[in-house]
Scaffold this motif. Structure first.
Motif, PDB file in Angstrom:
ATOM      1  N   SER A  34       1.441  10.358   4.448  1.00 19.46           N
ATOM      2  CA  SER A  34       2.334  11.386   4.351  1.00 19.46           C
ATOM      3  C   SER A  34       3.811  11.065   3.828  1.00 19.46           C
ATOM      4  CB  SER A  34       2.941  10.753   5.650  1.00 19.46           C
ATOM      5  OG  SER A  34       3.121   9.236   5.886  1.00 19.46           O
ATOM      6  N   ALA A  35       3.847  11.900   3.250  1.00 17.37           N
ATOM      7  CA  ALA A  35       5.716  11.299   2.275  1.00 17.37           C
ATOM      8  C   ALA A  35       7.080  11.589   3.523  1.00 17.37           C
ATOM      9  CB  ALA A  35       5.807  12.560   1.299  1.00 17.37           C
ATOM     10  N   GLU A  36       7.727  10.677   3.703  1.00 12.50           N
ATOM     11  CA  GLU A  36       8.758  10.097   4.862  1.00 12.50           C
ATOM     12  C   GLU A  36       9.931   9.969   3.716  1.00 12.50           C
ATOM     13  OE1 GLU A  36      10.820   7.083   7.736  1.00 12.50           O
ATOM     14  OE2 GLU A  36       8.743   6.827   7.084  1.00 12.50           O
ATOM     15  N   ILE A  37      10.746  11.569   4.138  1.00  7.22           N
ATOM     16  CA  ILE A  37      11.995  11.418   3.005  1.00  7.22           C
ATOM     17  C   ILE A  37      12.802  10.244   4.248  1.00  7.22           C
ATOM     18  CG2 ILE A  37      14.057  12.632   2.784  1.00  7.22           C
ATOM     19  CD1 ILE A  37      11.847  15.178   2.742  1.00  7.22           C
ATOM     20  N   MET A  67      12.214   8.760  -0.510  1.00 12.82           N
ATOM     21  CA  MET A  67      11.035   8.928   0.326  1.00 12.82           C
ATOM     22  C   MET A  67       9.869   8.374  -0.233  1.00 12.82           C
ATOM     23  SD  MET A  67       9.015  12.383  -1.181  1.00 12.82           S
ATOM     24  CE  MET A  67      10.391  13.095  -1.753  1.00 12.82           C
ATOM     25  N   SER A  68       9.484   8.054   0.600  1.00 14.28           N
ATOM     26  CA  SER A  68       8.160   6.666   1.141  1.00 14.28           C
ATOM     27  C   SER A  68       6.771   7.524   1.116  1.00 14.28           C
ATOM     28  CB  SER A  68       8.300   5.652   1.933  1.00 14.28           C
ATOM     29  OG  SER A  68       9.565   4.886   1.828  1.00 14.28           O
ATOM     30  N   LEU A  69       5.794   7.558   0.198  1.00 14.25           N
ATOM     31  CA  LEU A  69       4.848   7.296   0.177  1.00 14.25           C
ATOM     32  C   LEU A  69       3.462   7.009   1.102  1.00 14.25           C
ATOM     33  CD1 LEU A  69       4.547   9.724  -3.029  1.00 14.25           C
ATOM     34  CD2 LEU A  69       5.720  10.465  -1.237  1.00 14.25           C
ATOM     35  N   THR A  70       2.966   7.122   1.433  1.00 15.19           N
ATOM     36  CA  THR A  70       1.976   6.729   2.705  1.00 15.19           C
ATOM     37  C   THR A  70       0.447   7.083   2.736  1.00 15.19           C
ATOM     38  OG1 THR A  70       2.576   7.430   4.741  1.00 15.19           O
ATOM     39  CG2 THR A  70       4.003   5.408   3.468  1.00 15.19           C
ATOM     40  N   GLY A  71      -0.195   6.423   2.741  1.00 17.78           N
ATOM     41  CA  GLY A  71      -1.559   6.931   2.772  1.00 17.78           C
ATOM     42  C   GLY A  71      -2.966   6.163   2.401  1.00 17.78           C
ATOM     43  N   HIS A  72      -2.594   5.285   0.855  1.00 20.99           N
ATOM     44  CA  HIS A  72      -3.446   4.815   0.204  1.00 20.99           C
ATOM     45  C   HIS A  72      -4.066   3.126   1.530  1.00 20.99           C
ATOM     46  CE1 HIS A  72      -3.993   6.081  -3.484  1.00 20.99           C
ATOM     47  NE2 HIS A  72      -2.218   5.637  -4.012  1.00 20.99           N
ATOM     48  N   LYS A  73      -5.122   2.802   1.914  1.00 17.80           N
ATOM     49  CA  LYS A  73      -5.285   2.148   2.555  1.00 17.80           C
ATOM     50  C   LYS A  73      -5.998   0.527   1.349  1.00 17.80           C
ATOM     51  CE  LYS A  73      -7.814   4.774   4.533  1.00 17.80           C
ATOM     52  NZ  LYS A  73      -8.930   5.449   5.260  1.00 17.80           N
ATOM     53  N   CYS A  78       0.700  -1.495  -0.317  1.00 17.80           N
ATOM     54  CA  CYS A  78       0.337   0.079   0.366  1.00 17.80           C
ATOM     55  C   CYS A  78       1.172   1.370   0.244  1.00 17.80           C
ATOM     56  CB  CYS A  78      -0.736   0.381   1.476  1.00 17.80           C
ATOM     57  SG  CYS A  78      -2.073  -1.490   0.679  1.00 17.80           S
ATOM     58  N   SER A  79       2.224   1.040  -0.246  1.00 19.25           N
ATOM     59  CA  SER A  79       2.984   1.854  -0.023  1.00 19.25           C
ATOM     60  C   SER A  79       3.244   2.973  -2.392  1.00 19.25           C
ATOM     61  CB  SER A  79       4.418   2.338   0.518  1.00 19.25           C
ATOM     62  OG  SER A  79       5.098   1.090   0.227  1.00 19.25           O
ATOM     63  N   VAL A  80       4.144   3.896  -1.924  1.00 18.47           N
ATOM     64  CA  VAL A  80       4.774   4.437  -2.877  1.00 18.47           C
ATOM     65  C   VAL A  80       6.084   4.688  -2.834  1.00 18.47           C
ATOM     66  CG1 VAL A  80       4.907   5.748  -4.809  1.00 18.47           C
ATOM     67  CG2 VAL A  80       2.986   4.821  -4.359  1.00 18.47           C
ATOM     68  N   ASN A  81       6.961   4.164  -3.015  1.00 20.96           N
ATOM     69  CA  ASN A  81       8.364   4.834  -3.011  1.00 20.96           C
ATOM     70  C   ASN A  81       8.862   4.922  -4.169  1.00 20.96           C
ATOM     71  OD1 ASN A  81       8.544   3.314  -0.338  1.00 20.96           O
ATOM     72  ND2 ASN A  81       9.152   1.062  -1.129  1.00 20.96           N
ATOM     73  N   ILE A  82      10.099   5.763  -3.742  1.00 26.08           N
ATOM     74  CA  ILE A  82      10.968   7.096  -4.870  1.00 26.08           C
ATOM     75  C   ILE A  82      11.974   6.980  -4.515  1.00 26.08           C
ATOM     76  CG2 ILE A  82      11.016   9.519  -6.079  1.00 26.08           C
ATOM     77  CD1 ILE A  82       8.461   8.317  -5.608  1.00 26.08           C
ATOM     78  N   TRP A  83      13.143   6.421  -6.027  1.00 30.98           N
ATOM     79  CA  TRP A  83      13.751   5.753  -6.096  1.00 30.98           C
ATOM     80  C   TRP A  83      15.059   6.995  -7.267  1.00 30.98           C
ATOM     81  CZ3 TRP A  83      14.670   1.796  -3.030  1.00 30.98           C
ATOM     82  CH2 TRP A  83      13.997   0.860  -2.556  1.00 30.98           C
TER      83      TRP A  83
END
Length: 587
Positions: free
Chosen positions: A362-365, A57-63, A43-48
């Motif tokens: 949220s977006a966690e760096i 960065m990790s983008l979280t919020g999708h259920k 359920c997360s999106v990661n940026i590389w």
């Protein structure tokens, strides 16, 4: 120095574990070619950064699992779509969510970002396409017209049109200002996976499971080319920045095509498996693929790839012969070029999601240094011009790479020994399979495939043989009859519950074909009023239809259970569940 003098055309740049569960989608940044976004069943999106294994960065919020991801044309925003049908827009520079867009009821299948406006297009398993205005948190239009799932969306370079393609083998062109379809193109014989506009000319390309790429003239609305030669389905495409050639990505292979006349300039073998996306940067083609929880990136040196030459033979070139100049050279074919006006669309508001849900996103760096390097504030004043990234260096030649041998990795001799261990067993298995297929082939009569090939395959009691036969007849709907359905359906029951992905996929394809071509006949026959007198042929047909209906209902229960799974398997079964919905209302 060895790397500088390398003769490698392609190489793997990086490989890393991208998510804690399976990776379901990825997208490359087309602006820089240096950024990669991945979505997963976690359920997360990661940026590389494409060349590094450290998550920026990790983008979280999708259920729910993330099924689709796209990076906009400036690399500043990422758009994500989930299995539940929600779409989210993220600001990478500000490291925060911008919008949550609700409107689709089922899993998102494709996304596209407007080239210079605040618009996003999305499609879903519900076969609908929505155009969103991100600034107003509402959708502008909802397009319908595809009869099966939409797999690809693309905005034209001037932002006026939207192209869509799907499993119904069609390509549609939509006018965004009018909110209606302009033209439907139908020449593909299988699902269309990808569509791409030419960067300058009024030209559209579509790639399909039928292993061809069709080129469409958007002034005359005619097909001007069919690029063939791929031995596997076309998975992704990309026009070169100057528009002189088209790069086609298929399993473990890159092809470079030209048109008018149709020709293949070059073929490059690349071990990228089922490649998912392509980008061009510094005369290098960047590619990315995923398998299970792992993502791999690859580089093809375009300076070593042919982008001209060859002679046209039956529509495809042969590289060992000189180019035969066409009567009408490509430069003589003058097409209209795109302008870049501002697109205006009427807004239609959709129910907005609760603000509390966005606060949970949220977006966690994870890597501040890489984050600052890539996402420099665009409005900041700098006395030093931004550094232009260098091309990715090629690895050393094979003979020079032993000094970089990774700890724990097998040497060539060890790898060969491991392969040989299972060689004899594999030879016995393949020999047996070949013998069984020869038996099926000997009885193959095209006029009656049921009596010959399929009955023989079933009697052998080997599912692999059934799959081989179904993979052939699934491509030829004209061979199917009601008798064939009664024989196939019990085998599909086994295929859908198999542990092998290819078996399940073949079974799903067969069910789709039966529902599409035979369900109306089955339903009408069972609902028809009994005729007066004796009609043997009608009674036989009624009996076959009753048997098919019973078998389809059994399969429907399996499909419903499988649809609860996450990932691409669940997505396929959910699509099949929608197609089999009429069974719930049947007699």
């Amino acid at each position: 120095m060895a790397a500088a003098s390398t003769t490698k055309i392609s190489w793997r740049l990086n490989e890393f574990e991208a998510h804690s569960k399976m990776v379901s989608c990825l997208a490359l940044a087309k602006h820089s070619g240096r950024l990669l976004a991945t979505g997963g069943e976690d359920c997360s999106v990661n940026i590389w950064s494409i060349s590094k294994a450290n998550c920026i960065m990790s983008l979280t919020g999708h259920k729910n699992p993330v099924e689709c991801v796209e990076i906009n044309s400036t690399d500043e925003q990422v758009v994500t779509g989930s299995q539940s049908g929600s779409v989210r827009v993220w600001d990478l520079e500000a490291a925060k969510i911008l919008r949550t867009l609700m409107g689709h009821r089922t899993s998102i299948t494709s996304l596209s970002c407007h080239p210079f406006g605040e618009y996003i297009a999305s499609s879903s398993m519900d076969m609908n396409i929505k155009l969103w205005d991100v600034r107003r948190k509402g959708y502008v239009f909802s397009f319908s017209g595809h009869t099966e799932a939409v797999r690809s969306l693309a905005f034209s370079p001037d932002g006026k049109w939207l192209a869509s393609a799907g499993d119904d083998c069609s390509v549609k062109l939509w006018d965004l200002a009018q909110g209606k379809v302009i033209k439907e193109f139908r020449s593909h014989t299988a699902a269309v996976h990808t569509v791409q506009f030419h960067p300058n000319e009024y030209l559209l390309a579509s790639g399909s499971s039928d292993r061809t790429i069709k080129l469409w003239d958007l002034e005359k609305f005619t097909m001007i080319g069919s690029l063939e030669g791929n031995t596997t389905p076309v998975r992704c495409m990309l026009f070169s920045p100057d528009g002189c050639c088209l790069y086609s990505g298929a399993t473990d292979c890159l092809r470079v095509f030209g048109w008018e006349p149709d020709r293949c300039f070059d073929v490059v073998s690349v071990g990228w498996g089922k490649v998912s996306d392509l980008a061009v940067c510094n005369q290098q083609l960047i590619a990315a693929s995923h398998h299970l929880s792992t993502v791999s990136s690859y580089v093809v040196d375009l300076k070593r790839v042919k982008k001209s030459g060859g002679s046209v033979i039956q529509g495809i070139i042969q590289d060992n012969q000189p180019l035969t100049e066409p009567k009408d050279p490509k430069g003589a074919t003058i097409r209209r070029s795109y302008e870049r006006p501002t697109t205006t669309c009427r807004e239609r508001r959709s129910p907005s999601e609760e603000e509390a849900d966005e606060k949970l996103s949220s977006a966690e760096i994870h890597n501040a240094e890489d984050y600052k390097e890539i996402f420099q504030p665009k409005n900041a004043i700098s006395r030093t011009p931004p550094r232009i990234p260098e091309p990715f260096p090629a690895p050393p030649e094979d003979g020079e790479s032993h000094s970089n041998h990774r700890p724990g990795a097998l040497s060539d001799d060890e790898a060969v020994t491991q392969i040989k261990k299972g060689h004899d067993t594999m030879c016995v298995m393949l020999s047996s399979r070949h013998k069984n297929l020869e038996t099926v082939r000997a009885g193959w009569v095209r006029e009656d495939v049921k009596v010959s090939a399929l009955d023989a395959a079933v009697s052998i009691n080997d599912l692999s043989i059934v799959v081989d036969v179904l993979n052939i007849i699934n491509l030829q709907p004209s061979l199917w009859k009601l008798d064939l359905c009664t024989t196939v359906l019990p085998q599909i029951d086994k295929l859908l519950q198999s542990k092998y992905e290819s078996y399940m996929q073949t079974g799903c394809t067969s069910v789709k074909l039966i529902m599409k071509h035979f369900w109306v006949l089955i339903s009408d026959t069972l609902k028809a009023t009994p005729s007066v007198g004796v009609d043997i042929s009608r009674e036989e047909r009624h009996q076959k239809c009753r048997l098919c209906c019973k078998q389809l209902k059994n399969l429907s229960n399996i499909v419903k259970n499988k649809a609860a799974q996450v990932g691409r398997h669940g997505s396929t079964f959910r699509e099949l569940q929608l197609l089999m919905a009429p069974l719930d209302d049947s007699l």
